[in-house]
Write a protein that holds these residues in place. Structure first.
Motif, PDB file in Angstrom:
ATOM      1  N   TYR A  79       0.636  10.977   3.720  1.00 10.40           N
ATOM      2  CA  TYR A  79       0.878  11.913   4.809  1.00 10.40           C
ATOM      3  C   TYR A  79       0.277  13.245   4.416  1.00 10.40           C
ATOM      4  O   TYR A  79       0.504  13.718   3.306  1.00 10.40           O
ATOM      5  N   PRO A 135       5.018  17.614   3.729  1.00  9.24           N
ATOM      6  CA  PRO A 135       4.506  16.251   3.842  1.00  9.24           C
ATOM      7  C   PRO A 135       5.547  15.242   4.278  1.00  9.24           C
ATOM      8  O   PRO A 135       5.211  14.085   4.535  1.00  9.24           O
ATOM      9  N   GLY A 161      -4.638  21.526  -4.193  1.00 11.53           N
ATOM     10  CA  GLY A 161      -4.769  20.437  -3.228  1.00 11.53           C
ATOM     11  C   GLY A 161      -4.083  19.146  -3.628  1.00 11.53           C
ATOM     12  O   GLY A 161      -4.183  18.146  -2.923  1.00 11.53           O
ATOM     13  N   THR A 162      -3.367  19.137  -4.736  1.00 11.51           N
ATOM     14  CA  THR A 162      -2.675  17.931  -5.193  1.00 11.51           C
ATOM     15  C   THR A 162      -1.176  18.192  -5.256  1.00 11.51           C
ATOM     16  O   THR A 162      -0.741  19.206  -5.812  1.00 11.51           O
ATOM     17  N   TRP A 163      -0.408  17.236  -4.698  1.00 11.64           N
ATOM     18  CA  TRP A 163       1.040  17.350  -4.786  1.00 11.64           C
ATOM     19  C   TRP A 163       1.506  16.762  -6.116  1.00 11.64           C
ATOM     20  O   TRP A 163       1.233  15.613  -6.414  1.00 11.64           O
ATOM     21  N   LEU A 218       2.373  21.895  -4.664  1.00 16.03           N
ATOM     22  CA  LEU A 218       0.995  21.700  -4.200  1.00 16.03           C
ATOM     23  C   LEU A 218       0.092  22.654  -4.977  1.00 16.03           C
ATOM     24  O   LEU A 218       0.060  23.864  -4.719  1.00 16.03           O
ATOM     25  N   TRP A 229       9.837   3.630   3.825  1.00 17.36           N
ATOM     26  CA  TRP A 229       9.318   3.348   5.150  1.00 17.36           C
ATOM     27  C   TRP A 229      10.513   3.131   6.058  1.00 17.36           C
ATOM     28  O   TRP A 229      11.612   2.867   5.621  1.00 17.36           O
ATOM     29  N   PHE A 286       2.659   8.639  -1.197  1.00 19.93           N
ATOM     30  CA  PHE A 286       4.004   8.221  -1.580  1.00 19.93           C
ATOM     31  C   PHE A 286       3.950   7.182  -2.688  1.00 19.93           C
ATOM     32  O   PHE A 286       2.995   6.411  -2.791  1.00 19.93           O
ATOM     33  N   ASP A 287       4.994   7.142  -3.471  1.00 18.87           N
ATOM     34  CA  ASP A 287       5.135   6.102  -4.489  1.00 18.87           C
ATOM     35  C   ASP A 287       5.345   4.761  -3.786  1.00 18.87           C
ATOM     36  O   ASP A 287       6.237   4.645  -2.929  1.00 18.87           O
ATOM     37  N   TRP A 338      -6.692  17.598   3.789  1.00 19.82           N
ATOM     38  CA  TRP A 338      -6.306  18.495   2.702  1.00 19.82           C
ATOM     39  C   TRP A 338      -4.785  18.450   2.502  1.00 19.82           C
ATOM     40  O   TRP A 338      -4.020  18.416   3.469  1.00 19.82           O
ATOM     41  N   GLY A 339      -4.381  18.418   1.271  1.00 21.82           N
ATOM     42  CA  GLY A 339      -2.958  18.393   0.992  1.00 21.82           C
ATOM     43  C   GLY A 339      -2.344  17.025   1.193  1.00 21.82           C
ATOM     44  O   GLY A 339      -1.145  16.893   1.429  1.00 21.82           O
ATOM     45  N   GLU A 340      -3.171  15.994   1.111  1.00 21.95           N
ATOM     46  CA  GLU A 340      -2.676  14.633   1.308  1.00 21.95           C
ATOM     47  C   GLU A 340      -1.553  14.318   0.313  1.00 21.95           C
ATOM     48  O   GLU A 340      -1.658  14.616  -0.871  1.00 21.95           O
ATOM     49  N   TYR A 341      -0.495  13.732   0.789  1.00 23.47           N
ATOM     50  CA  TYR A 341       0.655  13.381  -0.054  1.00 23.47           C
ATOM     51  C   TYR A 341       0.742  11.859  -0.129  1.00 23.47           C
ATOM     52  O   TYR A 341       0.953  11.189   0.871  1.00 23.47           O
ATOM     53  N   ARG A 383      15.597   8.881  -6.265  1.00 26.75           N
ATOM     54  CA  ARG A 383      15.784   8.086  -7.477  1.00 26.75           C
ATOM     55  C   ARG A 383      16.505   8.939  -8.522  1.00 26.75           C
ATOM     56  O   ARG A 383      16.208  10.111  -8.674  1.00 26.75           O
ATOM     57  N   ALA A 417       2.016   4.743   1.224  1.00 26.64           N
ATOM     58  CA  ALA A 417       1.819   5.522   2.443  1.00 26.64           C
ATOM     59  C   ALA A 417       1.298   6.904   2.086  1.00 26.64           C
ATOM     60  O   ALA A 417       1.522   7.393   0.974  1.00 26.64           O
ATOM     61  N   ASN A 468       0.841  -1.194   0.000  1.00 24.44           N
ATOM     62  CA  ASN A 468       0.000   0.000   0.000  1.00 24.44           C
ATOM     63  C   ASN A 468       0.879   1.247   0.000  1.00 24.44           C
ATOM     64  O   ASN A 468       1.874   1.284   0.731  1.00 24.44           O
ATOM     65  N   PRO A 491       9.441   9.827   3.190  1.00 30.65           N
ATOM     66  CA  PRO A 491       8.873   9.623   1.858  1.00 30.65           C
ATOM     67  C   PRO A 491       9.863   9.014   0.888  1.00 30.65           C
ATOM     68  O   PRO A 491      11.052   8.970   1.130  1.00 30.65           O
ATOM     69  N   ASN A 492       9.321   8.599  -0.214  1.00 31.67           N
ATOM     70  CA  ASN A 492      10.124   7.970  -1.239  1.00 31.67           C
ATOM     71  C   ASN A 492      10.516   9.021  -2.269  1.00 31.67           C
ATOM     72  O   ASN A 492       9.715   9.411  -3.102  1.00 31.67           O
TER      73      ASN A 492
END
Lengths: 203, 657
Positions: A127, B590, B211-213, B208, B152, A138-139, A133-136, B165, A125, A123, B161-162
């Motif tokens: 954050y 984030p 509302g989208t990163w 951002l 993780w 992750f790949d 709002w502003g949900e990030y 790369r 992740a 899944n 975060p990832n």
């Protein structure tokens, strides 16, 4: 003293290249094995590692042998904090080992592997928490450089085609918080003369 | 008019060919072994300094103009490609594989080279000619930088975060060759993710949107098609090329990056014919278009800048046993548009070169070019000589007076003076008028080469530069302490002033070829400001005073190669960012846990060590390369706001059929 050791090392390397040059690429071995973690640490306390599956190829080179392979591992989250943190790992490597004969049939080969540890998480992740709002997001895929130090003990059967081997390895994936894993493996190998087309490829 | 005629006459009488200052690197040398991506070419020229904030886009200093001046011109097969956008350039925009580079030549001297005025020297990449019949090539490269946050972690306080790369890079190439003509086609896709704490927070602050990163990464796609026809007496080729880069352009007057899409398109027709044993005629038509366009960002920043050029060029060469003469002219029509700017210009360049060989041991050369725009002209003159004083000792000298048209500075101030309104959009206050002086300098060089025997070559050189006028853009940014915004720098009064000063430099190089299996070399370089205005002194502190480079190449067997590249750089200081000294910055919102760092005006000295191993398979059809960069994991930083290049590894595989 250091200079003497360096001189001996250079001689040993040179001897190795010249003594084994004619054998280069003559034999190829296919390895299959499975491994389990053997040394507990903070990482293995939180992630349970299932028995791994490994497939590899070794071919004798000018000195020792070069190798490539892939090892699959399943990392299941043990800590409830990481319910979504389980992932599959594919360690794809190239490496080199130098075998020492202990008896006619028994050999020990220390070596080094390096490659990429590809990780696919069940899944992605997020954050902050989902829905905020502003949900990030992750790949869920990650890759990172990993290296492995190992020692292989190999026992060859009478005709030398089949052999059993066991391996102790220390693998470290260089993420920001490194993932150290020590494993003990047991497997079987089949060695045969390198087909001419494959020998041409190596050359 | 009289002045023009006088200059033309002077050109024909006093022409030069600066052969003594051109250097080349062969295909099988160490330098090409460590080349995986075009940006690695920067390791090929140890005479140049580099600055980068993201590790992908660079400013170069070839000695004369510093990091904020015009950049060395990049040529691919002797045809220029202008990837410099307000003097930042990303060589990964080149549609070429490093496996096809047969020779690298470069020079730090301003000069006319193959129908183009290379205003800060040049870097030329010659590619291998296609083999007869149909050929195909493909390569794949990918890498990682260690210590960047992984996806993780096993401690709840360490969920990260990832973002770490590098690549992947894909390259494909097809060619066909018959006895007289050939064609080749190349495409590439190269991707990167800026991951370092020191720049990711600034870049991420733009991402951002509604509302989208959006992904914080750069993506380059490019390609070329070339067709050529060759006979004994003449040859002609045509090339179409494009390159587009979704990136973050570090805009120096703004003091930080701006999301942008930079693009370059080119069509060129190039030919030459040999009229007799001594005379050759060359001609070229080049059309190119450069663009800096909008890339999605939450500030709606948009450079909206484009330039379209038509360039016609012709040259005549005379060559007999003792003398070589060359003369020619270039006519350029340039149309530049953007944010209130609509400008059209014609620039004419006339040039001549002469090389006189007195005997086997002595030759003299000289070169003159005149560059004429509507309201400004610039003259450059160079003369030099090579002398073989004994069997083991050769000495070369150069004297160079150089002027630079303001048009060729290639920074944004020239266009702002003509209506480009980017400063209003970005709220950059500026002190006008900007300097309208053209850059003027005098440079003297001397190089000694001594053959010490046993395949050891010692080279000792020195240079002296007097800048009569050096235009320096200057922005001492203020600190924005609202860390959560990821902004950190606020532009203050931008200035563009003409400064004066003196620079001096020395270098020592030892080349040792032990045998066909092992060769290595060592180079020490030191450069200093002797005198000058306060800003002149501050500006050149961006360039390190001392550099040491060691290269080793080992080929123990025919199908296996190792190379080592070690380089030391002394500290640099970026006075423009003094208001950020000791201020904290933090990771992007984030990212959790939040990580902190501290700005420093001074970048520390470092020792950077690269190891590369290359193994051939299948008669060199399949080649694998493994490279470890910054093996010692030291803090390698080329700009005070730039990334810390930690330990990296890169894997590349290529297949030729």
């Amino acid at each position: 003293m250091k200079k003497s050791l360096l001189f001996i090392f250079v001689l040993w390397i040179g001897y190795g290249f010249s003594a084994h040059a004619q054998d280069t690429y003559d034999r190829i071995s296919i390895d299959g094995s499975s491994a389990l973690p053997v040394v507990d640490n903070n990482f293995t306390h939180n992630w349970k590692i299932s028995p791994t599956a490994h497939f590899g190829l070794r071919v004798n080179y000018h000195m020792g042998s070069i190798q490539t392979g892939i090892r699959y591992s399943r990392y299941s989250a043990e800590n409830p904090v990481y319910d979504d943190g389980s992932f599959d790992s594919y360690f794809i490597y190239v490496g080199w080992e130098y075998p020492f004969s202990l008896t006619d049939r028994l050999s020990f080969a220390p070596g080094l592997r390096f490659g990429n540890n590809y990780m696919a998480f069940d899944n992605p992740a997020t954050y902050p928490a989902a829905g905020v709002w502003g949900e990030y997001v992750f790949d869920p895929h990650e890759s990172e450089f990993a290296y492995e130090l190992f020692g292989r003990l190999e026992y060859s059967f009478r005709k030398g085609r089949w052999s059993l081997h066991s391996n102790f390895s220390y693998n470290r994936t260089l993420t920001y918080h490194p993932m150290p894993v020590s494993m003990f493996s047991f497997g079987i190998s089949r060695t045969f003369a390198t087909p001419s087309w494959l020998k041409s490829f190596f050359q | 008019m009289i002045r023009l005629l006088f200059l033309v006459l002077l050109i024909f009488l006093c022409s030069i060919q600066a052969k003594g200052q051109n250097f080349h690197v062969d295909n099988d040398s160490l330098e090409t072994t460590i080349l995986i991506n075009p940006n690695d070419l920067l390791h090929s020229v140890s005479d140049w300094d580099i600055a980068t904030t993201d590790g992908f886009t660079y400013r170069l200093n070839s000695g004369l103009y510093g990091f904020y001046g015009p950049q060395p011109t990049v040529y691919l097969d002797n045809i220029p490609i202008d990837l410099s956008f307000f003097n930042w350039q990303n060589l990964n925009m080149l549609p070429v594989s490093m496996d096809h580079i047969s020779e690298i030549t470069f020079s730090s001297k301003p000069q006319v080279r193959h129908h183009n005025l290379a205003r800060a020297g040049y870097l030329n990449l010659n590619t291998t000619k296609p083999d007869t019949g149909f050929n195909a090539y493909g390569s794949f490269a990918v890498g990682n930088q260690s210590e960047d946050p992984g996806p993780w972690s096993y401690d709840s306080s360490k969920v990260t975060p990832n973002i770490d790369r590098r690549g992947p890079h894909y390259f494909s190439h097809f060619s066909y060759r018959s006895s007289d003509w050939y064609t080749k086609v190349s495409f590439s896709l190269r991707q990167h993710q800026p991951t370092n704490l020191n720049n990711h927070h600034r870049l991420g602050s733009y991402s951002l949107v509604d509302g989208t990163w959006h992904a914080v990464k750069t993506t380059i796609n490019n390609g070329l098609v070339e067709v050529g026809y060759e006979q004994d007496k003449w040859e002609i080729k045509s090339r179409v090329l494009y390159s587009e880069n979704e990136e973050y352009l570090f805009y120096q007057p703004f003091g930080r990056e701006i999301p942008a899409t930079t693009g370059y398109r080119q069509w060129v027709l190039d030919g030459s014919t040999q009229l007799s044993g001594t005379w050759t005629i060359q001609g070229q038509y080049l059309f190119d278009e450069k663009k800096i366009d909008y890339r999605l960002n939450n500030k709606e920043y948009n450079f909206d800048w484009s330039q379209l050029n038509h360039r016609f060029s012709a040259a005549a060469l005379y060559n007999n046993n003792n003398i070589e003469l060359k003369t020619g002219g270039i006519l350029q029509e340039s149309t530049t548009e953007g944010l209130q700017l609509d400008n059209q210009q014609y620039i004419t360049t006339l040039y001549g070169e002469a090389d006189l060989r007195l005997n086997l041991n002595h030759n003299f050369y000289s070169k003159l070019n005149g560059d004429f725009a509507t309201n400004q002209s610039a003259i450059s003159f160079l003369t030099g000589s090579n002398h073989q004083l004994s069997d083991i000792w050769q000495i070369s000298t150069d004297l160079d007076y150089n002027e630079l048209l303001s048009f060729r500075q290639q920074n944004s101030t020239y266009w702002i003076d003509r209506g480009y309104d980017i400063f209003s959009q970005l709220d950059i206050p500026s002190q006008t008028p900007f300097s309208s002086e053209k850059n003027r300098s005098f440079q003297a060089d001397i190089t000694n080469k001594v053959d010490l025997g046993s395949q050891i070559l010692l080279t000792i050189g020195g240079k002296f530069i007097h800048h009569y006028n050096l235009n320096i853009p200057w922005q001492e940014v203020a600190h924005d302490d609202r860390m959560a915004t990821g902004i950190y720098t606020q532009p203050q009064h931008f200035e563009f002033t003409s400064e004066k000063g003196l620079r001096i430099g020395f270098d020592i190089k030892l080349d040792h070829k032990v045998n066909n299996l092992l060769s290595h070399n060592l180079k020490l370089r030191t450069q200093h400001t002797l005198d000058g205005s306060s800003r002149y002194g501050s500006y050149w502190q961006q360039v390190s005073n001392n550099n040491i480079e060691y290269k080793l190449r080992l080929q123990p067997v025919s199908d296996l190669r190792f190379s080592i590249l070690g380089s030391y750089q002394s500290p640099t200081k970026w006075i423009e960012y003094k208001n950020l000294e000791d201020k904290q910055y933090r990771s992007l919102q984030p990212q959790y846990p939040i990580l902190y760092g501290t700005f420093h005006t001074e970048t520390p000295s470092f020792f950077n060590l690269h190891l590369t191993a290359q193994k051939d398979f299948w008669d060199k059809r399949f080649v694998t390369t493994f490279s470890i960069r910054n093996l010692l994991n030291t803090e390698v930083r080329y700009h005070t706001l730039g990334l810390d290049k930690a330990l990296q590894f890169i894997i590349k595989a290529s297949l030729t059929l």
